[in-house]
Motif scaffolding. Structure first.
Motif, PDB file in Angstrom:
ATOM      1  N   GLY A 147       0.592  -1.312  -0.070  1.00  0.00           N
ATOM      2  CA  GLY A 147      -0.072  -0.087  -0.106  1.00  0.00           C
ATOM      3  C   GLY A 147       0.790   1.273   0.142  1.00  0.00           C
ATOM      4  N   LEU A 148       0.382   2.249  -0.591  1.00  0.00           N
ATOM      5  CA  LEU A 148       1.312   3.271  -1.191  1.00  0.00           C
ATOM      6  C   LEU A 148       0.648   4.593  -0.021  1.00  0.00           C
ATOM      7  CD1 LEU A 148       3.508   4.624  -2.592  1.00  0.00           C
ATOM      8  CD2 LEU A 148       2.107   5.171  -4.263  1.00  0.00           C
ATOM      9  N   SER A 149       1.615   5.096   0.794  1.00  0.00           N
ATOM     10  CA  SER A 149       1.171   6.228   1.805  1.00  0.00           C
ATOM     11  C   SER A 149       2.030   7.256   1.108  1.00  0.00           C
ATOM     12  CB  SER A 149       1.491   5.854   3.035  1.00  0.00           C
ATOM     13  OG  SER A 149       1.096   7.014   3.914  1.00  0.00           O
ATOM     14  N   LEU A 150       1.575   8.345   0.725  1.00  0.00           N
ATOM     15  CA  LEU A 150       1.984   9.708   0.336  1.00  0.00           C
ATOM     16  C   LEU A 150       2.023  10.577   1.363  1.00  0.00           C
ATOM     17  CD1 LEU A 150       0.610   9.927  -3.520  1.00  0.00           C
ATOM     18  CD2 LEU A 150       2.840   8.799  -2.488  1.00  0.00           C
ATOM     19  N   PRO A 151       3.093  11.491   1.572  1.00  0.00           N
ATOM     20  CA  PRO A 151       3.071  12.760   2.475  1.00  0.00           C
ATOM     21  C   PRO A 151       2.152  13.745   1.924  1.00  0.00           C
ATOM     22  CG  PRO A 151       5.459  12.038   1.761  1.00  0.00           C
ATOM     23  CD  PRO A 151       4.545  11.234   0.899  1.00  0.00           C
ATOM     24  N   THR A 152       1.705  14.331   2.976  1.00  0.00           N
ATOM     25  CA  THR A 152       0.458  15.334   2.713  1.00  0.00           C
ATOM     26  C   THR A 152       0.991  16.460   1.972  1.00  0.00           C
ATOM     27  OG1 THR A 152       0.966  16.266   5.013  1.00  0.00           O
ATOM     28  CG2 THR A 152      -0.770  14.698   5.046  1.00  0.00           C
ATOM     29  N   ASP A 153       2.388  16.649   2.133  1.00  0.00           N
ATOM     30  CA  ASP A 153       2.838  17.977   1.165  1.00  0.00           C
ATOM     31  C   ASP A 153       2.762  17.986  -0.177  1.00  0.00           C
ATOM     32  OD1 ASP A 153       5.004  16.254   1.447  1.00  0.00           O
ATOM     33  OD2 ASP A 153       6.366  17.835   1.687  1.00  0.00           O
ATOM     34  N   ILE A 154       2.524  16.589  -0.652  1.00  0.00           N
ATOM     35  CA  ILE A 154       2.747  16.354  -2.135  1.00  0.00           C
ATOM     36  C   ILE A 154       1.306  16.836  -2.739  1.00  0.00           C
ATOM     37  CG2 ILE A 154       2.917  14.441  -3.969  1.00  0.00           C
ATOM     38  CD1 ILE A 154       4.812  12.834  -2.133  1.00  0.00           C
ATOM     39  N   PRO A 155       1.476  17.814  -3.672  1.00  0.00           N
ATOM     40  CA  PRO A 155       0.064  18.148  -4.187  1.00  0.00           C
ATOM     41  C   PRO A 155      -0.725  16.929  -4.757  1.00  0.00           C
ATOM     42  CG  PRO A 155       1.977  19.437  -5.029  1.00  0.00           C
ATOM     43  CD  PRO A 155       2.580  18.309  -4.256  1.00  0.00           C
ATOM     44  N   SER A 156      -2.055  17.062  -4.392  1.00  0.00           N
ATOM     45  CA  SER A 156      -2.750  15.899  -5.097  1.00  0.00           C
ATOM     46  C   SER A 156      -3.284  16.214  -6.634  1.00  0.00           C
ATOM     47  CB  SER A 156      -4.246  15.722  -4.283  1.00  0.00           C
ATOM     48  OG  SER A 156      -5.059  17.084  -4.531  1.00  0.00           O
ATOM     49  N   ALA A 157      -3.420  17.378  -7.075  1.00  0.00           N
ATOM     50  CA  ALA A 157      -3.681  17.643  -8.523  1.00  0.00           C
ATOM     51  C   ALA A 157      -2.542  17.398  -9.349  1.00  0.00           C
ATOM     52  CB  ALA A 157      -3.859  19.292  -8.524  1.00  0.00           C
ATOM     53  N   ARG A 158      -2.856  16.730 -10.654  1.00  0.00           N
ATOM     54  CA  ARG A 158      -2.298  16.557 -11.720  1.00  0.00           C
ATOM     55  C   ARG A 158      -0.789  15.543 -11.624  1.00  0.00           C
ATOM     56  NH1 ARG A 158      -2.956  21.923 -12.221  1.00  0.00           N
ATOM     57  NH2 ARG A 158      -0.459  22.429 -12.141  1.00  0.00           N
ATOM     58  N   ARG A 159      -1.255  14.444 -10.787  1.00  0.00           N
ATOM     59  CA  ARG A 159      -0.149  13.685 -10.540  1.00  0.00           C
ATOM     60  C   ARG A 159       0.054  12.622 -11.796  1.00  0.00           C
ATOM     61  NH1 ARG A 159      -1.950  11.601  -4.283  1.00  0.00           N
ATOM     62  NH2 ARG A 159      -0.991  13.718  -3.416  1.00  0.00           N
ATOM     63  N   LEU A 160       1.060  12.292 -12.272  1.00  0.00           N
ATOM     64  CA  LEU A 160       1.334  11.166 -13.060  1.00  0.00           C
ATOM     65  C   LEU A 160       2.163   9.823 -12.560  1.00  0.00           C
ATOM     66  CD1 LEU A 160       1.036  10.033 -15.981  1.00  0.00           C
ATOM     67  CD2 LEU A 160       3.105  11.240 -16.565  1.00  0.00           C
ATOM     68  N   PHE A 161       1.826   8.911 -12.248  1.00  0.00           N
ATOM     69  CA  PHE A 161       2.528   7.778 -11.652  1.00  0.00           C
ATOM     70  C   PHE A 161       3.177   7.124 -12.870  1.00  0.00           C
ATOM     71  CE2 PHE A 161      -0.246   8.363  -8.235  1.00  0.00           C
ATOM     72  CZ  PHE A 161       0.423   7.969  -6.962  1.00  0.00           C
ATOM     73  N   PHE A 162       4.226   6.790 -12.626  1.00  0.00           N
ATOM     74  CA  PHE A 162       5.268   6.176 -13.707  1.00  0.00           C
ATOM     75  C   PHE A 162       5.707   4.947 -13.046  1.00  0.00           C
ATOM     76  CE2 PHE A 162       9.851   6.153 -15.430  1.00  0.00           C
ATOM     77  CZ  PHE A 162       9.285   5.675 -16.849  1.00  0.00           C
ATOM     78  N   TYR A 163       5.335   3.823 -13.871  1.00  0.00           N
ATOM     79  CA  TYR A 163       5.699   2.425 -13.364  1.00  0.00           C
ATOM     80  C   TYR A 163       6.440   1.611 -14.580  1.00  0.00           C
ATOM     81  CZ  TYR A 163       5.036  -1.843 -10.320  1.00  0.00           C
ATOM     82  OH  TYR A 163       5.025  -2.742  -9.612  1.00  0.00           O
ATOM     83  N   PRO A 164       7.575   1.822 -14.697  1.00  0.00           N
ATOM     84  CA  PRO A 164       8.124   1.213 -15.923  1.00  0.00           C
ATOM     85  C   PRO A 164       8.504  -0.191 -15.905  1.00  0.00           C
ATOM     86  CG  PRO A 164       9.761   2.630 -14.510  1.00  0.00           C
ATOM     87  CD  PRO A 164       8.525   2.834 -13.967  1.00  0.00           C
ATOM     88  N   GLY A 165       9.466  -0.629 -16.966  1.00  0.00           N
ATOM     89  CA  GLY A 165       9.891  -1.887 -16.777  1.00  0.00           C
ATOM     90  C   GLY A 165       9.299  -3.170 -16.762  1.00  0.00           C
ATOM     91  N   SER A 166       7.907  -2.997 -16.971  1.00  0.00           N
ATOM     92  CA  SER A 166       7.066  -4.211 -16.794  1.00  0.00           C
ATOM     93  C   SER A 166       6.936  -4.882 -15.169  1.00  0.00           C
ATOM     94  CB  SER A 166       7.524  -5.311 -17.898  1.00  0.00           C
ATOM     95  OG  SER A 166       6.267  -6.316 -18.076  1.00  0.00           O
ATOM     96  N   SER A 167       7.330  -4.012 -14.410  1.00  0.00           N
ATOM     97  CA  SER A 167       7.293  -4.370 -13.150  1.00  0.00           C
ATOM     98  C   SER A 167       5.712  -4.915 -12.518  1.00  0.00           C
ATOM     99  CB  SER A 167       7.564  -3.439 -12.224  1.00  0.00           C
ATOM    100  OG  SER A 167       9.050  -3.009 -12.271  1.00  0.00           O
ATOM    101  N   ILE A 168       4.833  -4.567 -13.078  1.00  0.00           N
ATOM    102  CA  ILE A 168       3.441  -4.951 -12.925  1.00  0.00           C
ATOM    103  C   ILE A 168       3.502  -6.559 -13.288  1.00  0.00           C
ATOM    104  CG2 ILE A 168       2.640  -4.409 -15.406  1.00  0.00           C
ATOM    105  CD1 ILE A 168       0.526  -3.938 -12.130  1.00  0.00           C
ATOM    106  N   GLY A 169       4.384  -6.960 -14.119  1.00  0.00           N
ATOM    107  CA  GLY A 169       4.222  -8.313 -14.415  1.00  0.00           C
ATOM    108  C   GLY A 169       4.669  -9.212 -13.241  1.00  0.00           C
ATOM    109  N   ASN A 170       5.330  -8.378 -12.212  1.00  0.00           N
ATOM    110  CA  ASN A 170       5.570  -9.258 -10.927  1.00  0.00           C
ATOM    111  C   ASN A 170       4.509  -9.753 -10.217  1.00  0.00           C
ATOM    112  OD1 ASN A 170       8.641  -7.277 -10.491  1.00  0.00           O
ATOM    113  ND2 ASN A 170       8.387  -9.233 -11.973  1.00  0.00           N
ATOM    114  N   LEU A 171       3.228  -9.110 -10.442  1.00  0.00           N
ATOM    115  CA  LEU A 171       2.005  -9.223  -9.509  1.00  0.00           C
ATOM    116  C   LEU A 171       1.073 -10.255 -10.251  1.00  0.00           C
ATOM    117  CD1 LEU A 171       1.101  -5.735  -8.619  1.00  0.00           C
ATOM    118  CD2 LEU A 171       2.818  -7.227  -7.456  1.00  0.00           C
TER     119      LEU A 171
END
Length: 322
Positions: A147-171
């Motif tokens: 589970g991902l817990s982000l600090p409150t000082d990271i703006p919530s607007a216009r976030r782009l998550f980057f998950y490269p390398g096909s690591s999603i395939g580990n799941l």
């Protein structure tokens, strides 16, 4: 009289001591499970991260080059589809090199690399800060598989998550779907940029995970040293061999560590007998068709899905809006 193999299996496991961390409990239960398994996130201590960086330079290991080709050829189109990016959040950032190549086109104001290997991540952040003084770099040493817990000082607007390398395939598919949904909830007006390895012939896939220089074998075997450090176990690296194979029925590469002889591994609160040839499952790497992965994104609630491929059609990069 018990045979040697029966004696190895006879002793019952002990109970873990009170107050153990979640990662020690996870390792304890995984080693006692049948078959035994260790989550691939434990491959990435400082040495494991360095070994993986070397693996990406191997001629057999195509995913990194294919993904870089896509980013270079289609970066402008990716940026247009992404829109304005306030914060780029890099899941499994490692040395941050993949995200760094996208800075000129995505132009984020803030960069948040996230990785379980904290020391390796901090070193990468120290390298980036003087090179990009206008970019706020906020490394997060975190096991985002829990589970991902982000600090409150990271703006919530216009976030782009980057998950490269096909690591999603580990799941496994259910866990991949749950993770994609979780990420979507963290970027309500943003999106996800993700690398995905594609189905291809066995003769291409297996050498990528069992190279001639045996770097991937070293990477997998180093896992045992990391487990020893975390669990105070007594794995002996020389007792194990690296195994990588393509499971076509499940469309995944599997990595295992196979016992070379009958042996027993002990740690505080537990022990496990392994017979010669018995394996510990250390990683899956699922492969997808573009249609199958687009369907997974849509089931997770994403919209406006686009993808780009390398010239051989071996790898895809998807960008989807939340």
């Amino acid at each position: 009289m018990l045979t040697p193999s029966a004696r190895l299996a006879a002793a019952p496991p002990l109970s873990p001591p009170p107050g153990w961390s979640a990662e020690r409990l996870e390792l304890h239960h995984g080693l006692l499970d049948r078959p035994a398994h260790i989550d691939p996130k434990f491959l990435y201590d400082a040495l494991g991260s360095s070994l993986f960086a070397a693996i990406t330079q191997l001629p057999e290991y195509y995913p990194t080059r294919c993904e870089a080709e896509i980013h270079a050829a289609h970066g402008a189109a990716i940026a247009r589809h992404a829109g304005a990016v306030e914060t780029l959040l890099d899941l499994g950032a490692g040395d941050c090199a993949k995200a760094e190549r996208l800075f000129p086109v995505l132009r984020p104001r803030r960069y948040v690399p996230i990785d379980i290997s904290t020391d390796y991540l901090e070193a990468a952040a120290r390298r980036l800060r003087p090179a990009y003084p206008e970019l706020r770099v906020t490394p997060l040493g975190q096991d985002f598989s829990q589970g991902l817990s982000l600090p409150t000082d990271i703006p919530s607007a216009r976030r782009l998550f980057f998950y490269p390398g096909s690591s999603i395939g580990n799941l496994n598919p259910d866990d991949a779907l749950a993770m994609l949904r979780h990420v979507r909830g963290l970027c309500p007006d943003g999106g996800l940029l993700i690398g995905v390895d594609r189905v291809k012939p066995r003769e291409v896939l297996e050498p990528a995970y069992d190279d001639a220089l045996r770097l991937t074998a070293a990477f997998n075997l180093n896992l045992l040293r990391h487990v020893n450090a975390l669990l105070a176990s007594d794995f002996q690296v020389e007792d194990w061999r690296h195994v990588a194979l393509y499971n076509a029925e499940r469309s995944r590469i599997e990595m295992h560590l196979e016992a070379r002889r009958a042996l027993r591994v002990r740690w505080p609160g537990g022990e496990r007998a392994f017979q010669a040839g018995e394996r510990i499952h250390t990683e899956n790497s699922y492969k997808f068709t573009p249609d199958a992965f687009q369907g997974l994104l849509e089931r997770a609630g994403y919209r406006d899905v686009r993808h780009w491929s390398d010239t051989r059609g071996w790898f895809s990069v998807f960008l989807a809006h939340a």
